[in-house]
Design a protein around this motif. Structure first.
Motif, PDB file in Angstrom:
ATOM      1  N   TYR A  38      21.675 -33.793  66.083  1.00 26.94           N
ATOM      2  CA  TYR A  38      21.141 -34.002  64.743  1.00 26.94           C
ATOM      3  C   TYR A  38      21.685 -32.953  63.790  1.00 26.94           C
ATOM      4  O   TYR A  38      21.889 -31.810  64.160  1.00 26.94           O
ATOM      5  CB  TYR A  38      19.608 -33.926  64.739  1.00 26.94           C
ATOM      6  N   ASP A  39      21.879 -33.355  62.551  1.00 27.17           N
ATOM      7  CA  ASP A  39      22.236 -32.419  61.485  1.00 27.17           C
ATOM      8  C   ASP A  39      20.925 -31.879  60.932  1.00 27.17           C
ATOM      9  O   ASP A  39      20.040 -32.657  60.568  1.00 27.17           O
ATOM     10  CB  ASP A  39      23.031 -33.143  60.394  1.00 27.17           C
ATOM     11  N   PRO A  40      20.774 -30.544  60.846  1.00 21.47           N
ATOM     12  CA  PRO A  40      19.517 -29.987  60.346  1.00 21.47           C
ATOM     13  C   PRO A  40      19.144 -30.474  58.942  1.00 21.47           C
ATOM     14  O   PRO A  40      17.979 -30.476  58.581  1.00 21.47           O
ATOM     15  CB  PRO A  40      19.770 -28.479  60.321  1.00 21.47           C
ATOM     16  N   ALA A  41      20.110 -30.892  58.142  1.00 23.12           N
ATOM     17  CA  ALA A  41      19.823 -31.365  56.789  1.00 23.12           C
ATOM     18  C   ALA A  41      19.544 -32.864  56.746  1.00 23.12           C
ATOM     19  O   ALA A  41      19.242 -33.409  55.693  1.00 23.12           O
ATOM     20  CB  ALA A  41      20.990 -31.033  55.863  1.00 23.12           C
ATOM     21  N   LEU A  50      24.394 -38.655  55.285  1.00 24.67           N
ATOM     22  CA  LEU A  50      25.210 -37.455  55.521  1.00 24.67           C
ATOM     23  C   LEU A  50      26.495 -37.810  56.263  1.00 24.67           C
ATOM     24  O   LEU A  50      27.553 -37.249  55.982  1.00 24.67           O
ATOM     25  CB  LEU A  50      24.419 -36.398  56.290  1.00 24.67           C
ATOM     26  N   ASP A  51      26.396 -38.751  57.201  1.00 22.79           N
ATOM     27  CA  ASP A  51      27.599 -39.202  57.904  1.00 22.79           C
ATOM     28  C   ASP A  51      28.537 -39.926  56.944  1.00 22.79           C
ATOM     29  O   ASP A  51      29.755 -39.787  57.029  1.00 22.79           O
ATOM     30  CB  ASP A  51      27.219 -40.115  59.075  1.00 22.79           C
ATOM     31  N   MET A  52      27.975 -40.678  56.006  1.00 17.95           N
ATOM     32  CA  MET A  52      28.776 -41.379  55.000  1.00 17.95           C
ATOM     33  C   MET A  52      29.476 -40.376  54.085  1.00 17.95           C
ATOM     34  O   MET A  52      30.662 -40.523  53.776  1.00 17.95           O
ATOM     35  CB  MET A  52      27.880 -42.323  54.182  1.00 17.95           C
ATOM     36  N   LEU A  53      28.753 -39.363  53.651  1.00 24.82           N
ATOM     37  CA  LEU A  53      29.336 -38.334  52.797  1.00 24.82           C
ATOM     38  C   LEU A  53      30.510 -37.658  53.508  1.00 24.82           C
ATOM     39  O   LEU A  53      31.588 -37.491  52.934  1.00 24.82           O
ATOM     40  CB  LEU A  53      28.274 -37.296  52.425  1.00 24.82           C
ATOM     41  N   GLY A  54      30.327 -37.298  54.765  1.00 26.37           N
ATOM     42  CA  GLY A  54      31.393 -36.664  55.530  1.00 26.37           C
ATOM     43  C   GLY A  54      32.575 -37.582  55.752  1.00 26.37           C
ATOM     44  O   GLY A  54      33.738 -37.183  55.582  1.00 26.37           O
ATOM     45  N   ALA A  55      32.306 -38.825  56.125  1.00 27.42           N
ATOM     46  CA  ALA A  55      33.390 -39.780  56.380  1.00 27.42           C
ATOM     47  C   ALA A  55      34.192 -40.043  55.109  1.00 27.42           C
ATOM     48  O   ALA A  55      35.433 -40.092  55.147  1.00 27.42           O
ATOM     49  CB  ALA A  55      32.828 -41.087  56.937  1.00 27.42           C
ATOM     50  N   ALA A  56      33.520 -40.197  53.977  1.00 26.31           N
ATOM     51  CA  ALA A  56      34.228 -40.466  52.722  1.00 26.31           C
ATOM     52  C   ALA A  56      35.087 -39.272  52.309  1.00 26.31           C
ATOM     53  O   ALA A  56      36.224 -39.444  51.861  1.00 26.31           O
ATOM     54  CB  ALA A  56      33.225 -40.811  51.624  1.00 26.31           C
ATOM     55  N   ALA A  57      34.570 -38.071  52.475  1.00 28.48           N
ATOM     56  CA  ALA A  57      35.359 -36.882  52.127  1.00 28.48           C
ATOM     57  C   ALA A  57      36.566 -36.737  53.048  1.00 28.48           C
ATOM     58  O   ALA A  57      37.665 -36.395  52.604  1.00 28.48           O
ATOM     59  CB  ALA A  57      34.488 -35.629  52.197  1.00 28.48           C
TER      60      ALA A  57
END
Length: 184
Positions: A38-41, A50-57
């Motif tokens: 899990y991501d703490p945030a 959060l996974d979408m934000l990372g994948a898009a970046a």
């Protein structure tokens, strides 16, 4: 020499690219949750946002670098804390980990002291389709004890670099395999 990874480069993703990111994010989310990673945030956001934000970046960076996103389509548990994150893209043998935030004044934050990459690149999401490459920082310079501590960001200590520090550095790579960061 390629200059397409300069600081403050605006990168736009198409609707089709965002659909691919959504698919990748959902697969990563499912894979990570199935193993208890899990991501703490993550409690602050919607299910796979959060996974979408990372994948898009990551896709924005890869698109701008002009390389095939082979690692982007690998679905396995990625965690810096457990040592399973091996970066997001490799350019001329140098592993780059793309970090991102939605905060325009955000900082490059790394929670682990384990060196899993050579370079951190930092991207700020401006909108669903626009990503701003803010700069780069060598892992050897970021993952030092002077940058590690409680910075009023998380409950656990982390490494931090300010955007103004990133803006002083330029990533260059060439066809013959050189990747480096120079101060401007």
């Amino acid at each position: 020499m390629y200059s397409n990874l300069n600081k403050d480069t605006l990168i736009r993703l198409t609707d089709g690219e965002l659909e691919i990111c959504d698919y990748v994010a959902k697969r990563r989310y499912k894979s990570n949750r199935s193993t208890g990673t899990y991501d703490p945030a993550s409690h602050l956001k919607e299910e796979h946002s959060l996974d979408m934000l990372g994948a898009a970046a990551e896709l924005a960076f890869i698109k701008q670098a002009g390389v095939y996103p082979k690692d982007f389509f690998s679905f396995y548990v990625r965690s810096n804390l457990t040592g399973t994150d091996t970066g997001d893209v490799t350019l001329a043998g140098k592993v780059i980990d793309v970090k991102t935030t939605t905060h325009k004044k955000g900082r490059l934050i790394v929670r682990s002291s384990k060196k899993m990459c050579d370079i951190f690149s930092f991207i700020v999401q401006l909108s669903d389709t626009e990503y701003l490459l803010k700069g780069h920082f060598p892992a050897d310079d970021l993952l030092v004890k002077e940058r590690f501590g409680h910075h009023k960001v998380f409950r656990q200590p982390c490494h931090i670099a300010e955007q103004k520090e990133l803006l002083l550095r330029k990533l260059t790579y060439t066809n013959d395999g050189y990747v480096g960061i120079t101060n401007e």
